[in-house]
Design an enzyme around this catalytic site. Structure first.
Site, PDB file in Angstrom:
ATOM      1  N   GLN A 167      -8.813  10.329  14.059  1.00 15.29           N
ATOM      2  CA  GLN A 167      -8.568  11.352  12.781  1.00 15.29           C
ATOM      3  C   GLN A 167      -9.787  11.878  12.515  1.00 15.29           C
ATOM      4  OE1 GLN A 167      -4.863  12.206  11.385  1.00 15.29           O
ATOM      5  NE2 GLN A 167      -5.250   9.729  10.736  1.00 15.29           N
TER       6      GLN A 167
ATOM      7  N   ARG B 164       1.145  -1.134   0.196  1.00 18.08           N
ATOM      8  CA  ARG B 164      -0.632   0.050  -0.048  1.00 18.08           C
ATOM      9  C   ARG B 164       1.071   1.396  -0.040  1.00 18.08           C
ATOM     10  NH1 ARG B 164      -0.785   4.849   3.339  1.00 18.08           N
ATOM     11  NH2 ARG B 164      -2.240   5.661   2.651  1.00 18.08           N
TER      12      ARG B 164
ATOM     13  N   ASP C  85       2.027   5.085   0.320  1.00 17.87           N
ATOM     14  CA  ASP C  85       1.640   6.041   0.951  1.00 17.87           C
ATOM     15  C   ASP C  85       1.494   7.664  -0.128  1.00 17.87           C
ATOM     16  OD1 ASP C  85       0.287   7.900   3.237  1.00 17.87           O
ATOM     17  OD2 ASP C  85       2.549   8.758   3.554  1.00 17.87           O
TER      18      ASP C  85
ATOM     19  N   LYS D 284     -30.175  -2.222  -3.927  1.00 16.73           N
ATOM     20  CA  LYS D 284     -30.577  -1.487  -3.735  1.00 16.73           C
ATOM     21  C   LYS D 284     -29.727  -0.666  -2.379  1.00 16.73           C
ATOM     22  CE  LYS D 284     -33.908  -1.002  -1.258  1.00 16.73           C
ATOM     23  NZ  LYS D 284     -34.788  -0.031  -0.486  1.00 16.73           N
TER      24      LYS D 284
ATOM     25  N   GLU E 117      -2.088   5.650  -1.990  1.00  8.91           N
ATOM     26  CA  GLU E 117      -3.052   6.236  -2.041  1.00  8.91           C
ATOM     27  C   GLU E 117      -2.749   7.513  -3.153  1.00  8.91           C
ATOM     28  OE1 GLU E 117      -3.345   8.546   2.435  1.00  8.91           O
ATOM     29  OE2 GLU E 117      -1.801   8.928   1.048  1.00  8.91           O
TER      30      GLU E 117
ATOM     31  N   ASP F  46      -7.047   7.536   7.930  1.00 11.92           N
ATOM     32  CA  ASP F  46      -7.015   9.210   8.048  1.00 11.92           C
ATOM     33  C   ASP F  46      -7.932   9.229   8.313  1.00 11.92           C
ATOM     34  OD1 ASP F  46      -4.047   9.653   8.330  1.00 11.92           O
ATOM     35  OD2 ASP F  46      -4.816   9.052   5.881  1.00 11.92           O
TER      36      ASP F  46
ATOM     37  N   SER G  36      -8.617  16.606  -3.648  1.00 14.70           N
ATOM     38  CA  SER G  36      -9.909  16.919  -3.526  1.00 14.70           C
ATOM     39  C   SER G  36     -11.153  16.792  -5.021  1.00 14.70           C
ATOM     40  CB  SER G  36     -10.268  18.655  -2.726  1.00 14.70           C
ATOM     41  OG  SER G  36     -11.110  18.905  -2.698  1.00 14.70           O
TER      42      SER G  36
END
Lengths: 534, 899
Positions: free
Chosen positions: B791, B676, B678, B869, B703, B786, B707
């Site tokens: 957090q 994974r 970062d 659904k 990752e 996160d 935004s």
């Protein structure tokens, strides 16, 4: 790699897309809005699409009814004009086909690609051969193995080869001049073009050193001659059969010009004069003294704008500016004469080196279409195209080409005026027409090329250029193979383009074309009324 | 230990509090020679039209007088003249004032110097300036310290100051401003441009800001002033060093005795430089042109008149045969006409008697198509109209007819089209659709026609397509950055069991095996081991472990010595045991690799923490150059910067070599199966491909978190740009790693929270996240350490988590379940969904058909065997051949399967 699964579904999507394009052309935007929901395509497809529709319709207002004219390249419905059939289509290989160490990069991809192009009916392949790769290590030590390997593949696939001998370097991908030349350049200043800030352009030798023995006692022309001779003997087996053309690199990017535009901004400025290397300056000084104006020989124009400044931002290029003055005529005549004589030197070296071989030689011009609508044509002036007394600046060049029985390659045949940003006062169409006319007057055969990145409406524009009865173009090189070229979207458009040059290999196709024509003409009947009001 | 890098950050941020990239004005520099009237008020326009109308009548009177003049062209004026062209062109005349700008640096005493900038041309001069501090890189400006600002200065944003220039004395034409420089401050250079508020023109130096260096090592971009090197251009600038000998000696002595801060300033010398400038002042004038056709002589009579003062010469030619090329008409010419270089005619206009301008009359052959002209005021001043020649079109007798016909035709056709449309609007669209279908079939395969030939044809086309696709995929894998193409691949992908690092087997389900608090116990590895059997029985196939290296922060995301795997989560041996344990129960294990940044061990000579220790004892060449806090000497970052620690420069070969070695070591030593990754926004995906190729993971996910797009606080429906960025990154890795589907999480947030389930279908009827474009590389999740945990940076709507899981655990992509959710009240429901996913063999490339996406309900059928659904609205899977039975059911969600 998930290769095998890609093929079919992708192609189907493209076909559908093509159909839209044709219809959109004929029916205007109604169709788009009605149908877009069902379209299986990419996110920005519709916007690109609209452009095409608008472009066509606006033209239809200007011209006669296009549909009945059958002129639209995507409507494969009419007997094509003869001139198109005679155009030989070449496709350029990637610039980094052969690596620094003489390996063939992406060998598998190139092989597959060549087969595809052969099946498609493409005539041949253009192969850029870099001085910096072949004569990399030391003067006179040529290493052709990588390029020979490519030539062999091309031969096996059954395509023709057009070799471009490049005496320049490239930024993307990074290919420099030979290492030993670069070393000389570091030790001795003044072999490269230099601008007024003293920045050197290290991808091409200055025109002023053509006949100066700066390369270990040899002049660049002698070194180029050696290169040509070596090429000739290394590829002797291919000459005339596989190799059907040789382009000589005439300057930066292979084009006959000064490196006046070094920043590839979207809307570039006028460019800068490149006359500040030691040899240029002393030539200028000598010339000024000989013409009785020693003060004019102290440097280049002081009032020319900087690279990315607009031509009008200083007085040199403005109407009535220095370029029109006596001084301007003095400087520009000198500056352009170096360009012309460079072309002459390289082409004569090549024509004597390759004499006795029935392979046509070729040289490439730049298409300096920006600021074309200004009276001063700044881009052309900084690149070295000028002629005093109102003579045609391209005709002088064409004359040199004619003298050396050399063809002229004109790039940018895919550019159309309407896609240029209006601020750049650019007009690629009229410039291409202008150069073509100059060539015709001098009896120079013209070859075409597109600009290196695809532009909207590019293929249509190319076809229009090739159809020009006025100046017959018999060879067109499409640049350039690579990921983008083979991307489904682009490759499909290219396929259609090739078909429109009626080079499709399947001769049995002729009959089918007629049938197809029937179908299409039904469509055009429906489409005609809406077109006129579009 | 842990506070150290932060400290160094704080130290710098204090200095640079106000710094900001200087971007505002630069793009607005307008060349000061605009010859077009880009702004005249409508009032003005009206006015000038009025005047010109008035003037033209006056002028017609004088025509009659001139007409009798024997040696000029005879101008016929008849009552029946038709005005065929009438236009008033606004023009701007530019007057040029020449002068100079000068820059003077002089020493007042000791460390007090004075920089004065002045101009010899009158104007409203403003000095727009800022400073660079020692240690600044790049072209940013900062505000100067308060004590440097002369009175009357105004702060512009937080990076510049504007100070007006003042007249040196009454009667003197020089304008000047002086700035006091205190060399004890840490100002490294002064940057400025000169602005004339009267004209709005900016004066720069060689296309850049003027830069006056006050220390030796200011990078020279060709715009330095007063640098010893002088100027490149010959004869362009006067370079007059004042009292050079004296001052340099003096300065030398001073600097030797002065303090540290001025050590680098020994090269500072007094200088005086001036450069010529010209200022252009524009006057608005107008040119009015009237063309009339004289019916008797069929000549075109053009009158040109203008209010331009002084002598005005018309430089003109005529147009024939549809081209706008200038040609010389046949004689006679108007009075005062001369031939210019055989290219054009020059006619001087007659001054008007009242001195308000001049005018001229041109009588031209009726067959000509137009008149082109430009105006010449003096040797150096020419006027044209918006960059083009003035053009006066004439109507020739034939063309006018044609045009009328064309207009009529157009009108007719417009009319007929309209009727067409009205009559058969519906038939028309139907027909188009049929056409599309026919054509789509037609383009490549002319089916039913000559079948044999067609088959050959089709085969060849298929072959071409196959070859092109092959070439494409190879080229693409060696070329960085692609966008749309990948989407195609996504649509074309079919399930296969081939293992690829981007997808694993394609049937993976991830478990995030930690939260933000897991480090607290100090024995997390051991605690996790105990859960191994349970996680395996739930159906997880991959476990994501926390970052294992020594770290400045306890959670592990501020790694320091990469080869020290003793962390707050446990020792290296405990880690190895844990991995073994999970392998035993059939779960692959991902290591959390933090490759973007690394905390340093030592300070450099400037006190900046940028030297590394341990086995990878890199120096500042391993740090990107564009994060000023750490004084890296590497290249610029290939991605975004993470500001709390030195960002590693992956473009360095030695760095990449070391990282590859480290990854391989981790695989070997710990037994990790994959990664994974970062903060992969921090560096180019192509490097990730390199790392994946070297370490050959079974599965890898990056990752890439940025935004989503919002308008006025409301999330946009279309998040294509957001998912495109993630897809671009995956593409740059050549698909060697998947990426967390942040887009899907974001859209789920809004859809669930605001009851806007329609958001869950994009315009093409596909899922709106990465999973809709490149499902096999999308790792879907609803929460991680996160976003949630303690957090809570971006917490999933509370209470709606199960709807989220009902979505991601039934949809394509590789779902990841957060540890906290597994061991919560949701346990049974999650277990049921996991079991359904495995039972029905849903995988990362499963096909979704969205059946409903309305305000309060979203429903989809996956691989035709699972229906789901979410939302409060009602939905039942369609009754057909399939027999649906409810598999899992909970608050606002329901999942069915075929039996």
């Amino acid at each position: 790699m998930e290769v095998s699964v890609i093929g079919n579904p992708q192609a189907r999507i493209c076909r559908a897309e093509l159909a839209y394009r044709e219809l959109g052309f004929r029916f205007g935007s109604d169709v788009i809005s009605g149908e877009s929901r069902n379209r299986v395509s990419f996110c920005n497809q519709s916007s690109k699409w609209k452009e095409i529709a608008i472009r066509c319709s606006s033209r239809s207002v200007k011209c006669e009814a296009i549909v009945s004219d059958d002129a639209h390249p995507f409507l494969n419905s009419a007997p094509k004009s003869k001139s198109l059939e005679s155009v030989k289509l070449f496709v350029g290989l990637p610039l980094d086909t052969v690596s620094d160490c003489n390996n063939v990069n992406h060998l598998k991809a190139i092989t597959a690609g060549l087969k595809a192009l052969k099946l498609l009916g493409v005539e041949g392949i253009e192969l850029p051969i870099f001085w910096g790769v072949v004569e990399k290590e030391a003067a006179g030590r040529y290493e052709w193995s990588g390029y020979l390997a490519v030539a062999e593949i091309v031969k096996k696939v059954g395509l023709k080869l057009h070799a471009s001998l490049s005496f320049h370097g490239s930024k993307h991908p990074e290919i420099g001049l030979p290492d030993w030349v670069a070393k000389i350049g570091e030790a001795e200043s003044g072999i490269y073009f230099t601008d007024r800030y003293g920045q050197q352009y290290k991808d091409c030798l200055s025109f002023a050193v053509d006949d100066v023995p700066v390369l270990h006692g040899k002049t660049p022309m002698e070194v180029y001659r050696g290169f040509c001779d070596s090429f000739k003997s290394a590829f002797s087996d291919y000459m005339g059969n596989t190799i059907t053309g040789i382009t000589l690199g005439l300057g930066p990017d292979g084009e006959l010009k000064y490196p006046s535009h070094q920043h590839n901004a979207k809307l570039s400025g006028a460019g800068e004069f490149q006359c500040y290397d030691k040899h240029m300056l002393s030539a200028l000084k000598g010339y000024a003294e000989s013409t009785g104006n020693p003060l004019w020989g102290l440097g280049g124009p002081h009032d020319a704008p900087a690279y990315d400044q607009q031509p009008n931002s200083s007085s040199f290029f403005s109407d009535g500016g220095s370029w029109e003055s006596q001084y301007g005529d003095f400087f520009l005549s000198w500056y352009s004469s170096l360009l012309t004589s460079h072309a002459d030197r390289v082409l004569s070296v090549a024509s004597s080196a390759f004499s006795g071989i029935e392979v046509p030689l070729c040289g490439k011009l730049p298409l300096l279409h920006q600021w074309h609508k200004l009276r001063s044509r700044p881009s052309e002036l900084t690149a070295g195209f000028y002629s005093s007394n109102g003579q045609d600046r391209y005709e002088a060049i064409a004359e040199i080409f004619a003298k050396n029985s050399c063809r002229m390659m004109i790039p940018g045949m895919d550019l159309s005026d309407e896609h240029q940003s209006p601020e750049s006062l650019s007009s690629p169409e009229s410039l291409v027409a202008h150069i073509k006319t100059s060539c015709k007057k001098q009896g120079v055969v013209v070859s075409g090329q597109n600009s290196s990145t695809p532009v909207p409406g590019g293929f249509e524009r190319i076809v229009e250029n090739l159809k020009d009865e006025n100046v017959g173009i018999d060879l067109f090189t499409y640049q350039r193979m690579g990921a983008l070229f083979f991307s489904p979207e682009h490759f499909h458009a290219f396929t259609v383009f090739v078909r429109n040059l009626s080079q499709f290999e399947l001769s049995s196709d002729d009959h089918a074309t007629e049938v197809e024509a029937e179908t299409v003409s039904i469509g055009s009947g429906t489409g005609a009324p809406s077109l006129q009001t579009a | 230990m842990s506070t150290v890098p932060i400290e160094s950050l704080l130290h710098h941020s204090h200095l640079r509090q106000n710094s900001k990239i200087y971007r505002g004005t630069r793009s607005f520099f307008i060349p000061c020679s605009l010859n077009l009237p880009s702004h005249f008020t409508s009032n003005k326009l009206l006015h000038s039209i009025r005047t010109s109308v008035g003037a033209s009548s006056k002028h017609r009177r004088s025509v009659a007088i001139r007409a009798s003049s024997p040696d000029t062209a005879v101008v016929e004026t008849a009552q029946s003249d038709d005005v065929i062209f009438k236009e008033n062109f606004p023009v701007q005349r530019i007057e040029k004032a020449e002068g100079k700008i000068y820059v003077r640096l002089k020493q007042v005493k000791e460390n007090n110097w004075e920089l004065s900038v002045g101009s010899s041309i009158p104007g409203k001069w403003i000095l727009h300036w800022g400073v660079s501090y020692v240690g600044d890189t790049g072209s940013e400006w900062d505000q100067p310290p308060e004590d440097m600002r002369p009175p009357g200065s105004i702060a512009i944003k937080d990076y510049a100051i504007e100070t007006p220039l003042k007249k040196l004395s009454e009667g003197d034409s020089f304008f000047e401003v002086a700035i006091n420089l205190n060399l004890d401050s840490s100002v490294a250079a002064l940057n400025f441009v000169l602005k004339d508020e009267e004209t709005g023109a900016w004066y720069q130096h060689k296309g850049r800001d003027f830069k006056v260096p006050l220390v030796d090592d200011v990078p020279d971009n060709g715009n330095l002033i007063g640098a010893k090197k002088g100027f490149g251009a010959i004869g362009q600038l006067a370079n007059i060093p004042l009292e050079q000998d004296k001052s340099s000696g003096e300065v030398q002595k001073k600097s030797e005795s002065s303090s540290d801060s001025t050590k680098e300033r020994k090269g500072l010398q007094e200088f005086y430089e001036e450069m010529p400038i010209s200022k252009r002042v524009a006057d608005d004038n107008s040119v009015s042109v009237t063309a009339r056709k004289c019916s008797e002589t069929s000549k075109n009579i053009v009158s040109i008149e203008t209010d331009l003062p002084g002598d005005v010469t018309v430089h003109w030619g005529v147009c024939k045969n549809g081209s706008k090329k200038w040609e010389i008409p046949s004689e006679p010419y108007p009075e005062d006409t001369s031939l210019f270089k055989n290219k054009a005619l020059r006619t001087r206009l007659q001054r008007k008697d009242d001195g308000s301008g001049s005018f001229g009359l041109f009588s031209l052959d009726g067959k000509l198509e137009g008149l082109c002209f430009v105006l010449k005021l003096n040797e150096n001043t020419w006027l044209n109209y918006r960059g083009e020649d003035f053009y006066v079109p004439f109507l020739t007798s034939s063309s006018s007819v044609v045009e009328t016909e064309a207009t009529e035709a157009a009108q007719v056709s417009k009319h007929s089209k309209k009727t067409d449309k009205e009559v058969s609007a519906s038939g028309f669209t139907d027909e188009i659709i049929t056409e599309i279908r026919n054509l789509a079939n037609d383009i490549h395969s002319h089916k039913n026609q000559k079948t044999n030939v067609k088959e050959v044809h089709e085969n060849i086309l298929q072959e071409i397509e196959k070859l092109a696709a092959e070439a494409y995929s190879i080229f693409r894998s060696t070329t960085p950055s692609f966008s749309e193409e990948s989407i195609l691949e996504a649509e074309a992908e079919k399930p296969d069991i081939k293992i690829s690092s981007g997808t694993g087997s394609g049937f993976e389900i991830l478990c995030q095996g930690f939260n933000w608090e897991s480090n607290k116990s100090g024995r997390w590895y051991l605690e996790l081991q105990e859960k191994a059997d349970e996680l395996a029985s739930l159906g997880f196939t991959v476990l994501w472990l926390p970052p294992p290296t020594e770290s400045v922060s306890p959670e592990g995301y501020m790694p320091k010595d990469l080869y020290n795997l003793n962390s707050r989560y446990g020792t290296i041996d405990e880690l190895k045991d844990t991995v073994k344990k999970f392998h035993k129960v059939g779960i692959k294990v991902l290591g959390d690799a933090v490759l973007n940044h690394r905390c340093a061990h030592f300070k450099n000579q400037n006190g900046v923490w940028n030297l590394f220790g341990g086995r990878l004892n890199w120096d500042d060449r391993a740090i990107v150059a564009d994060d000023p806090h750490f004084q890296g000497r590497g290249n610029k970052s290939s991605g975004d910067n993470f500001h709390a620690a030195p960002n590693i420069d992956h473009s360095q070969d030695f760095v990449r070599k070391d990282i590859k070695e480290w990854l391989c070591w981790m695989m070997e030593e710990v037994g990790y199966d994959g990664w994974r990754l970062d903060f992969v926004r921090g560096f180019w995906g192509g490097y990730v491909k390199d790392y994946m190729d070297a370490s050959k993971p079974y599965f890898a996910v990056g990752e890439y978190w940025d935004s989503l797009s919002y308008t006025y606080g409301e999330m946009d429906y279309n998040q294509d740009a957001h998912r495109q960025r993630i897809v671009d990154w995956i593409n740059a890795t050549s698909g060697a790693a998947g990426a967390f589907d942040v887009t899907t999480k974001g859209i789920l947030h809004t859809a669930l929270q605001k009851c806007e389930y329609w958001r869950l279908s994009d315009p093409k009827g596909k899922p709106p996240g990465v999973v809709g474009w490149w499902p096999s590389r999308a790792v879907t999740f609803i929460e991680n350490h996160d976003t949630g945990s303690t957090q809570g940076h971006w917490r999933f709507p509370e209470g709606k988590e199960m709807q989220g899981y009902a979505y991601i655990l039934t949809h394509p992509g590789t779902p990841a379940v957060f540890f906290d959710h597994i061991f919560s009240d949701y346990h049974p429901e999650i277990a049921a969904l996991l079991s359904l996913r495995n039972r029905q063999k849903l995988h990362c490339r499963s096909e979704v058909n969205i059946d409903k996406s309305e305000r309060d309900v979203y429903a989809a059928i996956i691989d035709e065997k699972v229906a789901m659904k979410i939302g409060p609205g009602h939905y039942e899977p369609p009754n057909g051949s399939k027999n649906w039975s409810v598999a899992v059911e909970g608050r606002d969600y329901k999942v069915w399967e075929t039996s």
